[in-house]
Every structure is written in structure tokens, then in C-alpha cells.
Design a protein around this motif. Structure first.
Motif, PDB file in Angstrom:
ATOM      1  N   SER A   1       9.296  11.577   0.149  1.00 20.62           N
ATOM      2  CA  SER A   1       9.759  10.606   1.132  1.00 20.62           C
ATOM      3  C   SER A   1       9.811   8.980   0.883  1.00 20.62           C
ATOM      4  N   SER A   2       8.747   8.624   0.154  1.00 19.07           N
ATOM      5  CA  SER A   2       8.543   7.320  -0.088  1.00 19.07           C
ATOM      6  C   SER A   2       9.162   6.897  -1.466  1.00 19.07           C
ATOM      7  N   VAL A   3      10.025   7.953  -2.243  1.00 15.54           N
ATOM      8  CA  VAL A   3      10.325   7.520  -3.534  1.00 15.54           C
ATOM      9  C   VAL A   3      11.896   8.049  -3.570  1.00 15.54           C
ATOM     10  N   LEU A   4      12.284   9.115  -3.167  1.00 13.78           N
ATOM     11  CA  LEU A   4      13.654   9.759  -3.281  1.00 13.78           C
ATOM     12  C   LEU A   4      14.208   9.468  -1.729  1.00 13.78           C
ATOM     13  N   SER A   5      15.458   8.974  -1.865  1.00 15.01           N
ATOM     14  CA  SER A   5      16.386   8.981  -0.494  1.00 15.01           C
ATOM     15  C   SER A   5      16.943  10.337  -0.216  1.00 15.01           C
ATOM     16  N   PRO A   6      17.417  10.847   0.904  1.00 19.56           N
ATOM     17  CA  PRO A   6      18.070  11.843   1.006  1.00 19.56           C
ATOM     18  C   PRO A   6      19.213  11.891   0.256  1.00 19.56           C
ATOM     19  N   GLN A   7      19.844  10.875   0.030  1.00 17.64           N
ATOM     20  CA  GLN A   7      20.986  10.983  -1.135  1.00 17.64           C
ATOM     21  C   GLN A   7      20.509  11.387  -2.512  1.00 17.64           C
TER      22      GLN A   7
ATOM     23  N   SER B   1      -3.266  16.391  -9.006  1.00  7.07           N
ATOM     24  CA  SER B   1      -2.933  16.093  -7.489  1.00  7.07           C
ATOM     25  C   SER B   1      -3.730  14.690  -7.277  1.00  7.07           C
ATOM     26  N   ALA B   2      -3.217  14.319  -6.253  1.00  7.57           N
ATOM     27  CA  ALA B   2      -3.651  12.963  -5.841  1.00  7.57           C
ATOM     28  C   ALA B   2      -5.335  12.819  -5.200  1.00  7.57           C
ATOM     29  N   ASP B   3      -5.373  14.073  -5.004  1.00  7.87           N
ATOM     30  CA  ASP B   3      -7.211  14.268  -4.504  1.00  7.87           C
ATOM     31  C   ASP B   3      -7.949  13.709  -5.769  1.00  7.87           C
ATOM     32  N   LEU B   4      -7.750  13.923  -6.934  1.00  8.76           N
ATOM     33  CA  LEU B   4      -8.472  13.413  -7.866  1.00  8.76           C
ATOM     34  C   LEU B   4      -8.940  11.895  -7.696  1.00  8.76           C
ATOM     35  N   ILE B   5      -7.636  11.121  -7.379  1.00 11.52           N
ATOM     36  CA  ILE B   5      -7.969   9.714  -7.133  1.00 11.52           C
ATOM     37  C   ILE B   5      -8.805   9.424  -5.957  1.00 11.52           C
ATOM     38  N   ALA B   6      -8.409  10.088  -4.812  1.00 15.29           N
ATOM     39  CA  ALA B   6      -9.027   9.530  -3.831  1.00 15.29           C
ATOM     40  C   ALA B   6     -10.540   9.925  -3.647  1.00 15.29           C
ATOM     41  N   GLN B   7     -11.224  10.578  -4.811  1.00 12.29           N
ATOM     42  CA  GLN B   7     -12.529  10.924  -4.703  1.00 12.29           C
ATOM     43  C   GLN B   7     -13.352  10.004  -5.486  1.00 12.29           C
ATOM     44  N   GLN B   8     -12.420   8.966  -6.047  1.00 16.68           N
ATOM     45  CA  GLN B   8     -13.364   7.841  -7.149  1.00 16.68           C
ATOM     46  C   GLN B   8     -13.805   6.824  -5.912  1.00 16.68           C
ATOM     47  N   ARG B   9     -14.730   6.029  -6.434  1.00 17.71           N
ATOM     48  CA  ARG B   9     -15.210   4.973  -5.921  1.00 17.71           C
ATOM     49  C   ARG B   9     -15.467   3.932  -7.164  1.00 17.71           C
ATOM     50  N   LEU B  10     -14.693   3.189  -7.407  1.00 18.83           N
ATOM     51  CA  LEU B  10     -14.847   2.363  -8.601  1.00 18.83           C
ATOM     52  C   LEU B  10     -14.555   1.123  -8.592  1.00 18.83           C
ATOM     53  N   PRO B  11     -15.218   0.087  -9.304  1.00 19.92           N
ATOM     54  CA  PRO B  11     -14.922  -1.393  -9.406  1.00 19.92           C
ATOM     55  C   PRO B  11     -13.632  -1.667  -9.815  1.00 19.92           C
ATOM     56  N   ARG B  12     -13.090  -2.872  -9.703  1.00 20.92           N
ATOM     57  CA  ARG B  12     -11.887  -3.079 -10.251  1.00 20.92           C
ATOM     58  C   ARG B  12     -11.522  -2.942 -11.643  1.00 20.92           C
ATOM     59  N   ALA B  13     -12.577  -3.111 -12.771  1.00 21.97           N
ATOM     60  CA  ALA B  13     -12.587  -3.166 -14.076  1.00 21.97           C
ATOM     61  C   ALA B  13     -12.322  -1.712 -14.481  1.00 21.97           C
TER      62      ALA B  13
ATOM     63  N   ALA C   1       0.783  -1.169  -0.042  1.00 26.33           N
ATOM     64  CA  ALA C   1       0.006   0.102   0.027  1.00 26.33           C
ATOM     65  C   ALA C   1       0.683   1.307   0.000  1.00 26.33           C
ATOM     66  N   LEU C   2       1.898   1.359   0.613  1.00 30.24           N
ATOM     67  CA  LEU C   2       2.838   2.240   0.733  1.00 30.24           C
ATOM     68  C   LEU C   2       3.583   2.477  -0.338  1.00 30.24           C
ATOM     69  N   ARG C   3       4.086   1.434  -0.965  1.00 24.23           N
ATOM     70  CA  ARG C   3       4.614   1.313  -2.369  1.00 24.23           C
ATOM     71  C   ARG C   3       3.648   1.975  -3.290  1.00 24.23           C
ATOM     72  N   ALA C   4       2.459   1.517  -3.152  1.00 30.96           N
ATOM     73  CA  ALA C   4       1.202   2.188  -4.295  1.00 30.96           C
ATOM     74  C   ALA C   4       1.167   3.748  -4.033  1.00 30.96           C
ATOM     75  N   GLU C   5       1.229   3.968  -2.758  1.00 31.29           N
ATOM     76  CA  GLU C   5       1.157   5.626  -2.363  1.00 31.29           C
ATOM     77  C   GLU C   5       2.266   6.401  -2.967  1.00 31.29           C
ATOM     78  N   GLY C   6       3.365   5.741  -2.989  1.00 34.31           N
ATOM     79  CA  GLY C   6       4.625   6.338  -3.375  1.00 34.31           C
ATOM     80  C   GLY C   6       4.672   6.604  -4.945  1.00 34.31           C
ATOM     81  N   LEU C   7       4.004   5.286  -5.537  1.00 34.61           N
ATOM     82  CA  LEU C   7       3.832   5.560  -7.027  1.00 34.61           C
ATOM     83  C   LEU C   7       3.049   6.750  -7.395  1.00 34.61           C
ATOM     84  N   ILE C   8       1.859   6.648  -6.682  1.00 29.11           N
ATOM     85  CA  ILE C   8       0.895   7.925  -7.038  1.00 29.11           C
ATOM     86  C   ILE C   8       1.507   9.141  -6.840  1.00 29.11           C
ATOM     87  N   ILE C   9       2.422   9.322  -5.837  1.00 29.83           N
ATOM     88  CA  ILE C   9       2.990  10.636  -5.521  1.00 29.83           C
ATOM     89  C   ILE C   9       3.967  10.887  -6.866  1.00 29.83           C
TER      90      ILE C   9
END
Lengths: 205, 399
Positions: free
Chosen positions: A187-193, A54-66, A38-46
Motif C-alpha cells: 500500500s505504500s508503494v503501489l496505488s490502487p490504479q 522478509s523484513a523481520d531480518l532487518i528488524a532484529q538487527q541493532r547496528l551502528p550507522r557505519a 520513515a514511512l517512505r523508508a518502510e515502503g522501500l523495505i517492503i
């Protein structure tokens, strides 16, 4: 609390959310997804989806898998930089969290999970990091260029060449890690390095 | 009106604000963007802070329905929708911006804004409404921005007739569709451009205009500065903002936004099934009404209550608005009040004597001059366009 404790709590949360107002037809959408993917997916979304919206467009959807499958496929077709595995992960995550039976107001993903989740790359190093400009150019191109323009001259996002924040490397790191305004948290995609490398490249510009 | 003047100075201020914030404290963890931070593309707080933001970037924001007690919707409170957000202000500014007219014309032409103002000016009041307004009410749920009730507004538009501009270029007889393209661009070049067309009949209609003023002010950046198309009575997908290119052609526009999006099935489709059969572009509005007061969730004292709102029928006049307080079993006709112009909305009012304490649901429905009446729900379609189910507000009368 340990990471596995978080994972269990997270799993439970998604399952409980899933049980509210579910019909038989919707059951297949409620694949349970654990904290790490789930966190990897959230990182991908970002990193990949919020290049364009912006990710709010995703969060407002309620859709079946298809329909999630069709949406992710459309975005790949339109140029979202995601591999097939990443697309599968996104569909699994999106149809588990944003299915038609999910309530309008979902509890936020607990920020504790984000903190507990180790970064995809090397852990936070002690002391100041030394950025490598040659690496930074490539990381910038892959992650930042879509918004900040080729060679950081600006695009939909602000120009970064000679921007005052470059003089304050700590603030730059904080801002990229946690985001600000329209700028998502990385933070879930890029490291401080990685961020130090991007910084090193930007100051040469 | 007190909206911000030019967008050019705004973007400079926004930039300054970014710099100041950049040197200050960092923002909270996570990627939830508060509505006041919807600043990408030069959108400042002041331009959007009266709106309900659905998508922070590119900005999609609707008007709270209580604003609709006012006949004209102020520019700063008018809903905002685009696919890619506004283009940078500089290419749109006066010395740089041009309108090109080409395709099946005898003389391809280029106009500055001053050139366009040589044509006769037309002023009209018209409702502009997003095709997806009310999408959130469709069942099963459909993908897209989950607009509720306020992706609509009524404004006075000033500009010149599209047909006058086309006549100067010399329309050729093979031309059947007029295509519009704006200056807005996707972040990623592989995303299709927002290119749309309207059929010749609508393009040549004397009320179809290229507007440079909104409510007496130069068109704000968020609303398409310096020039947008206004197709009165048609949904806003035809009202291209930041217009730069008009092309006369034999066919409908190609591409995603004309051939896939903004279309509805010609025959009813099974709910939840993606359309596969014939479809047509979303064009004319369907009759619709909203309750602007009282507001959802409001608590009122017993006694007379003024129920008021707006109703519109696109190209067709509103004939009647009715209100029900018993879930649609009986209806009482409201009084149509205020100004009455083609394409604009009509205000309406009904005084209800609230006698008993309790919770009440107020419904409204409108009927147009062709006898079309709003139903409880709209026909389901895969993208959730053209919702015009009864409007509904639940209030409490205090003991």
C-alpha cells in the motif's frame, strides 16, 4: 487526529526509544527521523528489501550507522533496486530505529500512520478503476517479477497466470495492498490504479 | 517420528491453501509475518511450527532448547537455515535430480540417488550447528540472523562416503579442495551463489558423508533433500544442502560465502572494528554446552531439581561438564549420561537440592579432551561466529 499530530507522536516515539540505554559513542546513530521519511523508508523495505528476505531480518538487527551503511551498500551491490537517495534514506531510517541502544522489543510502527500517509501516487479513486494492461506489464516487471517470475509464471512466489483470485478484482486489490502470508503489503508503494493495471495485464496472460 | 513425509505433496497442499486463503479474508495490515505463515518455497506450517522463527523468508528458525532433553533432535524440530530457501521440489525429485562430480578428476561422473546407494552405507550420529548459533550474545552486536541457543541439533545421518564417490571419479593429485554447490538459488540473479569448499583432508576423511537420510527418514526438503554434505565436527556452513555439484579444485572456493562470509580473524580484533587482517574459514566446532532443563524463567518447588542438558566438542570428545549456581565462583561436576559417540553430543545431569526460595542463575560449561574449557564469553568477531560462552538459565524457587 491530523497527519501532523501523528508525525509529532512518531517523532517523539523514535526519540524516546533512542534515549533508552544510550552511550556517548552511540549518540551519533540516533538521527531523528520524522514520520513521512520513515514511512517512505518502510515502503522501500517492503518493495525492495523484502523481494529477497522478509523484513523481520532487518528488524532484529541493532547496528551502528557505519554497519548499516555497509549493509545497504552490500545489498545495492547485490542488486537491490535502490537509488543513491533511497539508500541514504534507508541508512538514516535504519540507524535511527535499529541502533545498538534500541530495546529488543520495539513498539510497532503504528498502523494508523500508514493509513494516514497518502499514497505516493494518486489517491484512492471513487468507484471501480479501469486497469491499463500496457502499463501493468511495466509495473509488474519492476515490482512483482523478482518473486512471481518473468511473465508471472511463478518463481519463489506463486505463479499468477490464471490464478483464481484474478476473477475477484476487489480481493486481488485488497491482497496486494495489505499483503498476506509471505506476500508483503504494497500500500505504500503501489496505488490502487497501479494494482488495477497489474491486474489488467495479468488477465491477458 | 511424525514429521510430514514427502515435500512434493506438501507444496501442492500449500498451493491449495494459498488459493483458499486468497478467496477468503485479507490479512492484517503491515508486513509482520506470523511464524505459521512461513510458507514460501513450499514450507508448510507443520514443518516449522515447533521452531522459533527468526526470518520467515527464506526460513531461518531455531529449536527451543527444552527439546534437547532428547538425545536425537527430531527432523520436524531441527533448526532450519539457508541463504535462499529450499529450491522447488520438482528438480530435486527422483527422476530429475543428479549429482555431478567434476573438476580435477580423471572421469567426470553423474550420479542418480540409486547410483549413489551402490556405495557402502555409513550411519553416524553428529551434531550439526550453525556457525552463527549464539550470535545474539556477542557485544558489540553484530549483523546477521540473531540466533540464540537453538541453531544446533543432534541427528543420525545415513549416506555414503564422499571419498568413495571421489575415488570412483579418480582424484588428480593437484586437487586440494572439494567444492560444493546446491540447487538453491537467490531470487535476484546478481546475489552470489552459496558455493563452499572444504580442504582435501576433511573431504577424504572416512566420516565425511553425503547423507540421504536423517533420523531414519529420507532427508526432508528443509534439511537438504535429496542429498546434503555432513562434515562431522565442523560447523554447518560446510554441510551444503540440496547438493548437486561437487568440483575438485586446486584452490578454495571463490566468491562471497567462502572468501568473505564464514571467516574469523586469525588474531583477536578490537571489538566493534570490522576485520581487515588475515582470516580463516570457520571449520571445526568449539566445545559448548547447553542447559535443556529447567527452562529459562521456570518456577520450581524446593527440593531436588534435575539440571540437565547437552555438551559437544565437535571433533574432540567432551571430558567434563560443570554447573555453577554462584555466577561462576564455584563449579560442580555434572554426570555424563546416555549414549557416547564421536561427533554426537553428550547428555549430562546434575541434581541440585534447591533449599531456599528465591531467584537463581544456573550456569554450565564444558571441557573437551584437549583441555579447552568454555569461557564466560567468546572472542568477539565481526560476524559473530562460534559463540561458546557459558550457558545461562535463570529460574525461581517458590517459597
Amino acid at each position: 487526529m491530523t497527519i501532523s499530530g501523528h508525525s509529532r507522536a512518531f517523532l517523539l516515539m523514535i526519540s524516546l526509544v533512542g534515549l533508552a540505554g544510550v552511550t556517548a559513542a552511540q549518540k551519533e546513530d540516533l538521527g531523528v527521523i520524522s514520520a513521512a521519511p520513515a514511512l517512505r523508508a518502510e515502503g522501500l523495505i517492503i518493495a525492495r528489501c523484502s523481494v529477497c528476505h522478509s523484513a523481520d531480518l532487518i528488524a532484529q538487527q541493532r547496528l551502528p550507522r557505519a554497519r548499516w551503511e555497509a549493509t545497504v551498500e552490500k545489498m545495492e551491490h547485490w542488486g537491490a533496486e535502490i537509488s543513491n537517495d533511497e539508500a541514504d534514506l534507508l541508512v538514516r531510517y535504519l540507524s535511527a530505529r535499529y541502533h545498538p541502544g534500541a530495546p529488543d522489543q520495539l513498539p510497532p510502527l503504528d498502523s494508523e500512520f500508514r493509513k494516514a500517509e497518502p499514497l505516493a501516487q494518486e489517491p484512492v479513486a471513487e468507484g471501480p478503476l479501469t486497469g491499463v494492461a500496457a502499463r501493468g506489464a511495466g509495473i509488474f516487471e519492476h515490482n512483482c517479477q523478482a518473486c512471481h517470475g518473468a511473465m508471472a509464471i511463478g518463481g519463489m512466489g506463486p505463479k499468477l497466470v490464471k490464478t483464481p483470485i484474478l476473477k475477484h478484482e476487489e480481493l486481488f486489490l485488497e491482497m496486494v495492498l495489505h499483503g498476506r502470508g509471505a506476500m508483503p503489503a504494497w500500500s505504500s508503494v503501489l496505488s490502487p490504479q497501479d494494482i488495477a493495471d497489474i491486474h489488467a495485464w495479468l488477465v491477458t496472460r | 517420528m511424525n514429521e510430514e513425509p514427502a515435500s512434493r505433496s506438501l507444496s501442492r497442499r500449500t498451493l491449495l491453501k494459498r488459493v483458499i486463503q486468497g478467496l477468503g479474508v485479507t490479512f492484517a495490515l503491515g508486513h509482520v509475518i506470523p511464524r505459521v505463515m512461513a510458507e514460501a518455497g513450499g514450507v508448510s506450517k507443520n514443518e516449522a511450527d515447533h521452531l522459533i522463527v527468526h526470518v520467515a523468508r527464506p526460513l531461518d528458525a531455531e529449536t527451543p532448547v527444552q527439546e534437547f532433553v532428547s538425545y536425537l533432535t527430531p527432523n520436524s524440530r531441527f533448526f532450519v537455515r539457508s541463504h535462499f530457501g529450499p529450491p522447488p521440489a520438482e528438480p530435486l525429485s527422483d527422476p530429475n535430480w543428479r549429482l555431478s562430480v567434476s573438476g580435477l578428476v580423471d572421469r567426470p561422473l553423474t550420479f542418480t540417488l540409486q547410483d549413489l546407494k551402490q556405495f557402502e552405507e555409513v550411519t553416524l550420529t553428529a551434531v550439526v550447528q550453525c556457525s552463527g548459533n549464539g550470535r545474539v550474545f556477542h557485544r558489540p552486536k553484530v549483523p546477521g540472523v540473531q540466533w540464540e541457543r537453538g541453531a544446533v541439533g543432534n541427528a543420525q545421518w545415513a549416506g555414503v562416503r564422499l571419498r568413495d564417490v571421489l575415488a570412483q571419479a579418480g582424484m588428480q593429485t593437484k586437487g586440494r579442495h572439494v567444492q560444493f554447490q546446491g540447487a538453491d538459488r537467490p531470487v535476484v540473479a546478481t546475489v552470489p551463489l552459496f558455493i563452499r569448499s572444504i580442504p582435501l583432508e576433511k573431504a577424504l576423511h572416512p566420516d565425511t558423508i553425503l547423507a540421504y537420510e536423517m533420523n531414519g527418514r529420507p532427508l526432508p526438503l528443509l534439511h537438504g533433500a535429496p542429498l546434503r554434505v555432513i562434515t562431522p565436527g565442523w560447523m554447518a556452513d560446510s554441510c551444503t544442502k540440496w547438493l548437486t555439484d561437487i568440483t575438485v579444485q586446486a584452490e578454495e572456493a571463490k566468491g562471497y560465502y567462502m572468501q568473505t562470509a564464514y571467516r574469523v580473524p586469525t588474531t583477536p580484533v578490537e571489538q566493534g572494528i570490522a576485520a581487515r587482517g588475515q582470516s580463516i574459514p570457520v571449520e571445526a566446532m568449539v566445545v559448548k554446552s547447553l542447559i535443556a532443563a529447567p527452562q529459562e524463567g521456570e518456577t520450581l518447588k524446593s527440593g531436588p531439581v534435575s539440571i540437565q542438558g547437552v555438551a559437544w566438542g565437535g571433533e574432540v570428545k567432551v571430558a567434563k561438564v560443570e554447573v555453577s549456581l554462584d555466577e561462576g565462583k564455584t563449579w560442580e561436576t555434572a554426570r555424563l549420561v546416555g549414549e557416547d559417540h564421536p561427533y554426537a553430543w553428550r547428555q549430562w545431569q546434575l541434581v541440585w537440592k534447591a533449599k531456599t526460595a528465591g531467584t537463581f542463575t544456573i550456569l554450565c560449561r564444558a571441557t573437551d579432551d584437549h583441555g579447552q574449557t568454555q569461557s564466560k564469553t567468546s572472542p568477539w568477531n565481526p560476524s559473530g561466529y562460534l559463540w561458546n560462552g557459558w550457558d545461562r538459565v535463570t529460574i525461581t524457587v517458590a517459597a
